[in-house]
Design a protein around this motif. Structure first.
Motif, PDB file in Angstrom:
ATOM      1  N   SER A   1       0.902  -1.382  -0.132  1.00  9.43           N
ATOM      2  CA  SER A   1       0.270  -0.017   0.042  1.00  9.43           C
ATOM      3  C   SER A   1       0.671   1.344  -0.033  1.00  9.43           C
ATOM      4  CB  SER A   1      -0.880   0.019   1.285  1.00  9.43           C
ATOM      5  OG  SER A   1      -1.444  -1.283   1.188  1.00  9.43           O
ATOM      6  N   GLY A   2       1.878   1.441   0.929  1.00 11.45           N
ATOM      7  CA  GLY A   2       2.805   2.492   0.906  1.00 11.45           C
ATOM      8  C   GLY A   2       3.434   3.142  -0.125  1.00 11.45           C
ATOM      9  N   ASP A   3       4.055   2.004  -1.030  1.00 11.97           N
ATOM     10  CA  ASP A   3       4.794   2.473  -2.411  1.00 11.97           C
ATOM     11  C   ASP A   3       4.095   1.491  -3.412  1.00 11.97           C
ATOM     12  OD1 ASP A   3       6.478   4.311  -0.904  1.00 11.97           O
ATOM     13  OD2 ASP A   3       7.394   2.492   0.168  1.00 11.97           O
TER      14      ASP A   3
ATOM     15  N   VAL B   1      -9.213   5.499   0.792  1.00 11.05           N
ATOM     16  CA  VAL B   1      -9.581   4.875   2.032  1.00 11.05           C
ATOM     17  C   VAL B   1      -9.286   3.446   2.049  1.00 11.05           C
ATOM     18  CG1 VAL B   1     -11.512   4.758   3.739  1.00 11.05           C
ATOM     19  CG2 VAL B   1     -11.675   6.958   2.141  1.00 11.05           C
ATOM     20  N   ALA B   2      -9.426   2.816   1.308  1.00 15.67           N
ATOM     21  CA  ALA B   2      -9.216   1.367   1.062  1.00 15.67           C
ATOM     22  C   ALA B   2      -7.534   1.146   1.122  1.00 15.67           C
ATOM     23  CB  ALA B   2      -9.643   0.640  -0.291  1.00 15.67           C
ATOM     24  N   GLU B   3      -7.115   2.041   0.113  1.00 18.62           N
ATOM     25  CA  GLU B   3      -5.396   1.933   0.428  1.00 18.62           C
ATOM     26  C   GLU B   3      -5.035   2.432   1.665  1.00 18.62           C
ATOM     27  OE1 GLU B   3      -2.762   0.761  -1.881  1.00 18.62           O
ATOM     28  OE2 GLU B   3      -4.735  -0.357  -2.456  1.00 18.62           O
ATOM     29  N   PHE B   4      -5.411   3.348   2.430  1.00 21.24           N
ATOM     30  CA  PHE B   4      -5.225   3.636   3.611  1.00 21.24           C
ATOM     31  C   PHE B   4      -5.373   2.524   4.557  1.00 21.24           C
ATOM     32  CE2 PHE B   4      -5.849   5.559   7.864  1.00 21.24           C
ATOM     33  CZ  PHE B   4      -4.462   5.960   8.093  1.00 21.24           C
ATOM     34  N   ALA B   5      -6.509   2.024   4.496  1.00 19.02           N
ATOM     35  CA  ALA B   5      -6.537   1.038   5.697  1.00 19.02           C
ATOM     36  C   ALA B   5      -5.972   0.016   5.402  1.00 19.02           C
ATOM     37  CB  ALA B   5      -8.404   0.546   5.264  1.00 19.02           C
ATOM     38  N   ARG B   6      -5.367  -0.579   4.138  1.00 11.72           N
ATOM     39  CA  ARG B   6      -4.583  -1.733   3.968  1.00 11.72           C
ATOM     40  C   ARG B   6      -3.038  -1.326   4.749  1.00 11.72           C
ATOM     41  NH1 ARG B   6      -6.618  -1.846  -1.696  1.00 11.72           N
ATOM     42  NH2 ARG B   6      -7.975  -3.592  -1.725  1.00 11.72           N
ATOM     43  N   TYR B   7      -2.691  -0.051   4.228  1.00  9.61           N
ATOM     44  CA  TYR B   7      -1.548   0.294   4.822  1.00  9.61           C
ATOM     45  C   TYR B   7      -1.571   0.500   6.383  1.00  9.61           C
ATOM     46  CZ  TYR B   7       2.595   3.105   5.447  1.00  9.61           C
ATOM     47  OH  TYR B   7       3.840   3.708   5.366  1.00  9.61           O
ATOM     48  N   TYR B   8      -2.581   0.881   7.072  1.00  8.32           N
ATOM     49  CA  TYR B   8      -2.840   0.885   8.429  1.00  8.32           C
ATOM     50  C   TYR B   8      -2.549  -0.269   9.042  1.00  8.32           C
ATOM     51  CZ  TYR B   8      -4.940   3.000  12.623  1.00  8.32           C
ATOM     52  OH  TYR B   8      -5.270   3.828  14.080  1.00  8.32           O
ATOM     53  N   VAL B   9      -3.155  -1.458   8.583  1.00 12.26           N
ATOM     54  CA  VAL B   9      -3.052  -2.718   9.019  1.00 12.26           C
ATOM     55  C   VAL B   9      -1.470  -3.312   8.614  1.00 12.26           C
ATOM     56  CG1 VAL B   9      -3.695  -5.169   8.445  1.00 12.26           C
ATOM     57  CG2 VAL B   9      -5.382  -3.513   8.511  1.00 12.26           C
ATOM     58  N   GLU B  10      -1.187  -3.087   7.568  1.00 14.10           N
ATOM     59  CA  GLU B  10       0.406  -3.450   7.361  1.00 14.10           C
ATOM     60  C   GLU B  10       1.304  -2.960   8.546  1.00 14.10           C
ATOM     61  OE1 GLU B  10       0.895  -2.126   3.552  1.00 14.10           O
ATOM     62  OE2 GLU B  10      -0.121  -3.995   2.613  1.00 14.10           O
ATOM     63  N   GLN B  11       1.208  -1.652   8.856  1.00 13.54           N
ATOM     64  CA  GLN B  11       1.999  -0.998   9.659  1.00 13.54           C
ATOM     65  C   GLN B  11       1.933  -1.297  11.177  1.00 13.54           C
ATOM     66  OE1 GLN B  11       4.218   1.716   9.271  1.00 13.54           O
ATOM     67  NE2 GLN B  11       3.970   0.741   7.383  1.00 13.54           N
ATOM     68  N   SER B  12       0.765  -2.251  11.448  1.00 11.25           N
ATOM     69  CA  SER B  12       0.636  -2.849  12.793  1.00 11.25           C
ATOM     70  C   SER B  12       1.614  -3.875  12.989  1.00 11.25           C
ATOM     71  CB  SER B  12      -0.762  -3.541  13.014  1.00 11.25           C
ATOM     72  OG  SER B  12      -0.888  -4.643  12.065  1.00 11.25           O
TER      73      SER B  12
END
Length: 338
Positions: free
Chosen positions: A45-47, A292-303
């Motif tokens: 997601s991030g890149d 929003v979907a991309e940010f949500a994926r990134y949020y989870v990845e960062q966890s």
């Protein structure tokens, strides 16, 4: 605010400042993408090449989860400057009741699960959501650094201090302690931290005292205890970890000896009963929008990003396996709404 090497913010400067703010908008962030291992900004997601993403994202909720949401949003915008993200520490309950469940936020962070009443409010307003477990916290009880009479408490002693019509002096809890009034500083009723402490320490049949300084701002709890030798308070471990020199954290004796709050004791389950899960709740209809979907994926990845979640902020991160399970569940919801 001081930038850290991996694109986040230093824990001490960041956590010392965020307790005092009402909201931070991250519009127009243009710093370069961060580098590192899994989940640190190099994930799908991030890149992902979606540099043309644009739109707004409004995040409300828990002041405990706020540092995670803010740091993740800041890192996301380093790759997607067209996405404007507003993060507001309204409290878990305040976010659900006043923003998310009435349709005015894309995400609500929470330091405890959504309640049945909040579920009903969301349902009444046609708001469907998805629950994501982001991290684990060790809710921390603090006292003044000059407090030399207690290093550890039992849940029952905490209950005596924090229940309605409970102890008014330290000596009433333990006759060896000073016969001095207890000064209490804690979370407001709109806070998930309040709800969790109330449920875990006081129980359903006991009410939390109203004779305390209640606030959503962790820095005010810290300052209150720091200035009062007979003060006591509680908030998330991350804020304590950023201010270890200012106050003293108490251990908790749940029957197996005194256990101090730490990332290790929270992760192992030894820090009982004050270890807790932290959540974010995206609105399903908002996930239909690509940014929003991309940010949500990134949020989870960062966890699962230990350098961010553990080292910078002070929570227990998800394992790669648990993160992937959360990501798979999220992707299923995104597929459903897009």
């Amino acid at each position: 605010m001081t930038d850290s090497p991996n694109g986040g913010v230093s824990r001490r400067s960041f956590l010392a400042s965020t307790g005092a703010v009402g909201a931070l908008a991250l519009a127009g962030c243009t710093e370069g993408p961060s580098n590192g291992g899994s989940g640190d900004g190099s994930g799908s997601s991030g890149d992902s090449g979606s540099s043309q993403l644009s739109g707004e994202i409004n995040i409300t909720g828990s002041s405990t989860v706020y540092p995670i949401a803010f740091a993740v949003a800041k890192k996301f915008q380093s790759a997607h400057s067209g996405v404007d993200i507003s993060v507001s520490p309204t409290g878990s309950g305040g976010g659900f009741s006043n923003h998310f469940c009435v349709g005015n936020a894309a995400f609500n962070n929470a330091s405890r699960p959504i309640t049945k009443e909040e579920e009903q409010l969301c349902s009444d307003n046609g708001v469907e959501y998805h629950e994501i477990n982001i991290a684990t916290d060790a809710l921390t009880v603090i006292v003044n650094s000059e407090n030399d009479w207690v290093d550890c408490m039992t849940p029952d002693q905490l209950k005596q201090i924090w229940r309605a019509d409970g102890a008014s002096t330290w000596a009433e809890v333990n006759s060896d302690w000073p016969d001095e009034p207890i000064s209490r500083f804690g979370a407001a009723e709109t806070s998930g931290t309040f709800d969790y402490f109330n449920e875990t320490i006081l129980g359903e049949e006991t009410s939390h005292t109203t004779k305390y300084e209640a606030t959503e701002k962790d820095n005010l709890i810290l300052q209150g205890v720091q200035k009062d030798q007979y003060g006591i308070g509680y908030f998330g471990f991350a804020y304590y970890q950023g201010n270890k020199d200012a106050v003293k954290a108490l251990g908790i004796d749940n029957g197996d000896g005194c256990v101090k709050p730490s990332l290790e004791t929270a992760k192992s389950g030894k820090y009982k009963p004050l270890s807790r899960s932290l959540f974010t709740y995206p609105k399903k209809s908002a996930l239909a929008e690509e940014h929003v979907a991309e940010f949500a994926r990134y949020y989870v990845e960062q966890s699962a990003n230990s350098s961010l979640i553990a080292d910078e902020i002070g929570f227990v991160p998800k394992t790669e396996e648990d993160m992937q399970a959360e990501l798979d569940a999220l992707n299923a919801v995104i597929d459903e709404v897009q």
